[in-house]
Design an enzyme around this catalytic site. Structure first.
Site, short mmCIF file in Angstrom:
data_model
loop_
_atom_site.label_atom_id
_atom_site.label_comp_id
_atom_site.label_asym_id
_atom_site.label_seq_id
_atom_site.Cartn_x
_atom_site.Cartn_y
_atom_site.Cartn_z
N GLU A 109 12.37 -5.72 -1.12
CA GLU A 109 13.37 -5.12 -0.22
C GLU A 109 13.11 -5.47 1.24
OE1 GLU A 109 10.76 -3.64 -1.26
OE2 GLU A 109 10.11 -2.08 0.13
N CYS B 101 5.33 -1.35 -4.72
CA CYS B 101 4.14 -0.96 -3.97
C CYS B 101 3.66 0.43 -4.41
CB CYS B 101 4.41 -1.06 -2.47
SG CYS B 101 2.91 -1.13 -1.49
N HIS C 80 6.91 -6.57 -1.64
CA HIS C 80 8.12 -5.84 -1.26
C HIS C 80 9.37 -6.74 -1.25
CE1 HIS C 80 6.38 -2.00 0.15
NE2 HIS C 80 5.32 -2.73 0.40
#
Lengths: 222, 79
Positions: free
Chosen positions: A196, A86, A194
């Protein structure tokens, strides 16, 4: 295996990224952007999402000129792994470690939702846990994720199999629906979605976990 | 000496903000606006008094930070 997560003023996914690395078996050190050297023995650098320096001037522009960046560039030049998520992807294109640019979403809206992505290549330490063509779901949360690049850059990305992920459906105006790309040596990856935030079933999805696992395996064998 | 830097998206780079402004103008009844491009202006106060040195220095700043030359073009104006 050691991962360094860079922290800028305005980073807000730094701890999420650290958790994802730790769960994959990395020891993690958080590194302040004003430091001039990475900790010794770092295998992977993570540049997290967020709003570094308030997105002033351009997203990632000020962060890309932080003192720590010279050592990240040196790490990449040595063949070290760098993952930018990002805002981290925006920082990587601003540093020139990845080509192209990320501009305002075509629809002008901040887009915040889980999206389906197609794995465009499994030939990297970041994507070898997936099959080429596999669909995975990661959340996106960005205002400036509209990837653009010169035609010759796009030719190189496509010709060298360096597009890592594509949005399964048109999302933000990105050329060729590009969501993530790899460097020439395939060891630097930037992506807007994302992984994560999708690395633990508790978070609503675990498609991202494979990225950190294969990265860990890549570090062991490297 | 002051310098003013004008930064615009290069031709061909989509400017959704400019497009939204153009659309709003049309909605408000301003006809005949065929295109809107939005950019930014940065003013710098410089200690340098020599115009050509100042221009060279500001050009370096544009290349290094102020503009992203992948997508933007810039013009330096000394005032």
């Amino acid at each position: 295996m050691k991962a360094a997560v860079i922290v800028f003023p305005g980073s807000n996914c730094d701890r999420d990224l650290a958790v994802a690395y730790r769960n994959a078996g990395f020891s993690v050190e958080m590194v302040w952007h004003k430091d001039t050297a990475l900790p010794s023995g770092v295998d992977v650098v993570g540049i997290p999402g967020g709003f570094s320096f308030g997105d002033y001037l351009r997203c990632g522009a000020i962060a890309a000129r932080s003192p720590i960046v010279a050592s990240i560039a040196a790490h990449a030049e040595r063949g070290g792994y760098v993952l930018g998520v990002c805002n981290g992807f925006q920082v990587l294109v601003e540093t020139g470690l990845l080509p192209g640019a990320l501009v305002r979403n075509a629809g002008l809206k901040f887009i915040c939702k889980p999206v389906a992505l197609s794995v465009a290549t499994r030939l990297s330490a970041f994507t070898s846990g997936y099959d080429t063509g596999q669909t995975v779901t990661f959340p996106v949360a960005h205002h400036d994720g509209n990837y653009t690049a010169k035609p010759e850059t796009l030719d190189a990305l496509n010709g060298e199999d360096r597009v890592a992920f594509r949005y399964a459906e048109e999302l933000n105006g990105s050329v060729d629906r590009i969501a993530g790309i790899l460097s020439e040596n395939r060891r630097v990856m930037g992506l807007m979605p994302h992984p994560e935030r999708a690395a633990d079933a508790v978070l609503g999805g675990s498609d991202g976990a494979a990225m950190f696992q294969t990265l860990a395996e890549g570090c062991v064998t490297a | 000496m002051k310098a003013r830097v004008h930064i615009m998206l290069k031709n061909g780079v989509l400017d959704p903000q400019g497009e939204a402004v153009r659309h709003a103008l049309g909605t408000m009844g301003f006809d005949g606006v065929d295109g809107v491009r939005q950019g930014k202006v940065i003013e710098l106060e410089l200690a340098e008094t020599d115009a050509s040195k100042a221009e060279a220095e500001v050009t370096k700043m544009c290349e290094a930070l102020l503009a992203n030359t992948v997508i933007e073009r810039y013009e330096v104006e000394l005032i």
